[in-house]
Design a protein around this motif. Structure first.
Motif, PDB file in Angstrom:
ATOM      1  N   TRP A 538      93.662 -25.869  15.954  1.00 39.76           N
ATOM      2  CA  TRP A 538      93.892 -26.188  17.342  1.00 39.76           C
ATOM      3  C   TRP A 538      95.177 -25.431  17.979  1.00 39.76           C
ATOM      4  O   TRP A 538      95.820 -25.701  18.699  1.00 39.76           O
ATOM      5  N   GLY A 539      95.381 -24.326  17.356  1.00 43.26           N
ATOM      6  CA  GLY A 539      96.505 -23.477  17.613  1.00 43.26           C
ATOM      7  C   GLY A 539      97.818 -23.909  17.248  1.00 43.26           C
ATOM      8  O   GLY A 539      99.160 -23.456  17.924  1.00 43.26           O
ATOM      9  N   GLY A 540      98.126 -24.690  16.256  1.00 41.16           N
ATOM     10  CA  GLY A 540      99.338 -24.807  15.794  1.00 41.16           C
ATOM     11  C   GLY A 540     100.050 -26.061  16.097  1.00 41.16           C
ATOM     12  O   GLY A 540     100.960 -26.749  15.430  1.00 41.16           O
ATOM     13  N   SER A 541      99.272 -26.944  16.806  1.00 43.92           N
ATOM     14  CA  SER A 541      99.786 -28.484  17.093  1.00 43.92           C
ATOM     15  C   SER A 541      98.350 -29.124  17.654  1.00 43.92           C
ATOM     16  O   SER A 541      97.586 -28.786  17.893  1.00 43.92           O
ATOM     17  N   PHE A 542      98.357 -30.318  17.116  1.00 44.17           N
ATOM     18  CA  PHE A 542      97.405 -31.259  17.202  1.00 44.17           C
ATOM     19  C   PHE A 542      96.902 -31.594  18.692  1.00 44.17           C
ATOM     20  O   PHE A 542      98.152 -31.387  19.496  1.00 44.17           O
ATOM     21  N   SER A 543      95.741 -31.652  19.140  1.00 40.78           N
ATOM     22  CA  SER A 543      95.341 -32.023  20.680  1.00 40.78           C
ATOM     23  C   SER A 543      94.144 -32.772  20.760  1.00 40.78           C
ATOM     24  O   SER A 543      93.466 -32.974  20.033  1.00 40.78           O
ATOM     25  N   TRP A 544      94.292 -33.325  22.032  1.00 38.94           N
ATOM     26  CA  TRP A 544      92.966 -34.186  22.610  1.00 38.94           C
ATOM     27  C   TRP A 544      91.931 -33.287  22.736  1.00 38.94           C
ATOM     28  O   TRP A 544      90.854 -33.684  23.393  1.00 38.94           O
ATOM     29  N   THR A 545      91.947 -32.008  22.943  1.00 39.62           N
ATOM     30  CA  THR A 545      90.883 -31.190  23.459  1.00 39.62           C
ATOM     31  C   THR A 545      89.912 -31.203  22.229  1.00 39.62           C
ATOM     32  O   THR A 545      90.028 -30.817  21.195  1.00 39.62           O
ATOM     33  N   PRO A 546      88.526 -31.566  22.802  1.00 43.02           N
ATOM     34  CA  PRO A 546      87.325 -31.565  21.746  1.00 43.02           C
ATOM     35  C   PRO A 546      86.970 -29.918  21.497  1.00 43.02           C
ATOM     36  O   PRO A 546      87.114 -29.205  22.253  1.00 43.02           O
ATOM     37  N   MET A 565      93.878 -35.084  17.686  1.00 44.29           N
ATOM     38  CA  MET A 565      95.164 -35.930  18.027  1.00 44.29           C
ATOM     39  C   MET A 565      95.239 -37.007  17.070  1.00 44.29           C
ATOM     40  O   MET A 565      94.322 -38.030  16.993  1.00 44.29           O
ATOM     41  N   PRO A 566      96.326 -37.204  16.145  1.00 49.41           N
ATOM     42  CA  PRO A 566      96.477 -38.414  15.498  1.00 49.41           C
ATOM     43  C   PRO A 566      97.008 -39.775  16.511  1.00 49.41           C
ATOM     44  O   PRO A 566      97.720 -39.600  17.182  1.00 49.41           O
TER      45      PRO A 566
END
Length: 614
Positions: A538-546, A565-566
């Motif tokens: 996800w490009g280096g960080s957690f994300s809500w993008t499916p 996203m946790p």
């Protein structure tokens, strides 16, 4: 009754009420399911408790007696009294069971679930669910809680606010739901009880059966449709226990045509307003075929699901192809091609329900549910009561208890269900059993006519469904099978399973465990390394993008989507990931509103390589 030890525990933090715990000798284990239910045993428990309270805790305000066997809670018996009232009750000849709180109803002779539900403006299904009833047969003096509704706890709720909004009190909610504190959790389902005004609990003498003077002899009787031990005992002026003993009965289930010896009875004692029973017809048997369910068979023969359960001593609605059932009818033969007249029942929506799932369970259709309930949307609210028109489809309708047709691909290969059994051991609970056997928690509860508040006893038999989901065709080797979440995917990627996730765009892989969730698969990275790979994708960080993913489990590759996203609760504690993330499959929904998330659905289509109808 051998008691190893006893103790009292504080029941509510803000009150001085306590519970008396009775720890019975392990030799009572095999009788655990009857303890506190049979009147004689309940009287023994109450007598023992009364003696202990009077001797050891004379000033304690005991609200409930909790009976423990082998480390398991077997039964809870309400015992509401004020300090010093035990002796006062004794002096007036009143038993402690006559001082029950105002949420419990004492069954009188002639009561039925239907009449009680009408009296308190609730439903038969609510009463069954609130009291874990597996039969509609009631006994005089049986104690019932009467739920007016079931409420699912939401974020921000407190016991006080729920009580206020439902015109109840925290104390009544605690008692109805066996709560020992005021702490509640999001998603917890609470009974909202009706207030009962029957403190005396006495059955009016006018309702007691009158028995004419008659010669005491033993009589023979042939069981007919609708009979049960209680009705026969009342008819002939004897008792259920006497009939059991005279016939060496190990169960209260009777078979049509069964011959019974009626001790101290006389067939002349049939009440004048009831006709003398006709000889029972030859019992009709039926062999289950593919597509059958109890509701389909009941409609076909003009009987009820309850009568089928009782006649065949069934502990659940699960039947198998080739099984022989005795039909409680007057010999009517089935018409395999006919469409039967609909009958109705009610269903209260709980977490995880949707129209497709409910329609399958009752052998009807989504369109029939919409029409019967004037629904303009497929979104269901928790606690909503639906009218179910059973029998609105032809007799060969497939039931979710035997086969479940997939919704999205039109395959002719159905999901089949076999049944296995588990004998409860010390330490078992339904959540752990659902993990052990790979069966969704709520499915396992429904399969055994249980709720989240149901208790287990050592030696109890749990019916465990095992789902066989056929492999579905894929567009290419790179793409995944499209499995419907509700009828297929959650049985393949069941709670507790570990899967390898392949990001469809980059090809990077990591492992996850399905740890919780009902509307979709709430999952967690298996290790800290897996969490780091997720972060990189996800490009280096957690994300809500499916993102589109392939879920590889048990040698199968499934089309799915997930964000990274946790959030929320977690089960795995050493993976450097604080919470869980969501994996969606075809037709899975959000927990927040029960709707399909469009952005997830589009990514699932990418992983499948085709458009998925919903």
């Amino acid at each position: 009754m051998n008691i190893d030890r006893f103790e009292i525990r504080k029941l509510h933090n803000n009150e001085n009420e306590v519970a008396l715990y009775l720890y019975l000798n392990d030799q009572w284990t095999e009788f655990a399911t009857e303890l506190g239910r049979e009147p004689e045993q309940k009287r023994d428990i109450l007598f023992t408790a009364k003696s202990l309270i009077k001797t050891h805790y004379p000033k304690a305000k005991v609200s409930v007696i909790k009976v423990m066997v082998g480390g398991l809670l077997v039964t809870s018996i309400p015992y509401i009294t004020n300090t010093g009232s035990v002796e006062a009750a004794s002096n007036t000849g009143t038993t402690q069971t006559e001082h029950m709180s105002s949420i419990f109803y004492r069954v009188s002779q002639g009561d039925t679930l239907w009449s009680i539900s009408r009296q308190f403006n609730t439903t038969v299904d609510n009463i069954r669910r609130g009291n874990h009833l597996t039969t509609d047969i009631l006994q005089p003096n049986q104690i019932l809680v009467i739920p007016t509704a079931f409420y699912t706890v939401k974020s921000g709720d407190t016991l006080f606010s729920i009580a206020r909004n439902h015109h109840s009190t925290p104390a009544l909610l605690r008692e109805a739901n066996r709560l020992t504190t005021d702490l509640i959790s999001v998603g917890q389902i609470l009974i909202i009880p009706a207030v009962i005004n029957n403190d005396s609990g006495a059955i009016p003498k006018s309702n007691m059966p009158s028995t004419p003077n008659a010669q005491i002899i033993d009589s023979n009787y042939t069981v007919v449709a609708g009979d049960n031990l209680f009705s026969i005992a009342q008819r002939f002026g004897t008792s259920v226990n006497a009939i059991r003993d005279a016939n060496n009965l190990k169960t209260d289930v009777l078979q049509l045509g069964q011959k019974l010896v009626i001790p101290n009875g006389n067939t002349d004692l049939v009440p004048p307003n009831q006709p003398t029973p006709e000889p029972a017809p030859t019992p009709v048997t039926y062999t289950v075929v593919s597509g059958d369910s109890l509701s389909v068979i009941a409609n076909r023969f003009g009987t009820t699901v309850t009568d089928l359960r009782v006649t065949n001593n069934l502990s659940s609605d699960v039947i198998r192809v080739g099984q022989t059932l005795t039909i409680p009818t007057n010999g009517t033969t089935p018409n395999q091609a006919s469409t039967t007249k609909p009958t109705t029942t009610e269903h209260t929506v709980i977490s995880g329900d949707n129209l497709w799932r409910i329609a399958n369970h009752y052998g009807t259709t989504v369109d029939a549910l919409r029409r019967a309930n004037n629904l303009t949307s497929d979104v269901l609210q928790l606690g909503l009561t639906l009218t179910i028109a059973i029998g609105t489809t032809s007799s060969d309708t497939t039931s979710s208890e035997t086969t479940m047709p997939p919704v999205q691909n039109g395959s002719l290969d159905p999901v089949t269900v076999t049944n296995t059994q588990h004998t409860v051991r010390s330490g078992d609970n339904m959540w752990n059993l659902s993990q052990q056997y790979g069966v969704p928690y709520l499915d396992l509860l429904r399969h055994n006519n249980m709720t989240e508040r149901s208790m287990l006893s050592i030696g109890q038999i749990i019916q465990v469904p095992q789902y066989q989901v056929p492999v579905r065709p894929v567009v290419s080797a790179r793409h995944g099978e499209v499995l419907d979440w509700w009828t297929e995917a959650r049985y393949v990627f069941s709670t507790g399973k570990v899967a390898t996730i392949t990001d469809f765009q980059t090809g990077k892989q990591f492992q996850v465990r399905h740890t919780m969730g009902g509307n979709h698969a709430d999952s967690e990275p298996l290790t800290a390394r897996d969490a780091q790979i997720m972060r990189e994708i996800w490009g280096g960080s957690f994300s809500w993008t499916p993102r589109a993913i392939i879920v590889s489990v048990d040698g199968r590759n499934l089309a799915a989507a997930m964000h990274s996203m946790p959030h929320g609760d977690q089960v795995i504690r050493d993976n450097n990931y604080n919470g869980h993330f969501c994996i969606h499959f075809a037709n899975s929904t959000r927990h927040s509103d029960g709707l399909v998330q469009d952005s997830m659905h589009r990514q699932i289509e990418i992983a499948a390589g085709r458009t998925i109808s919903r």
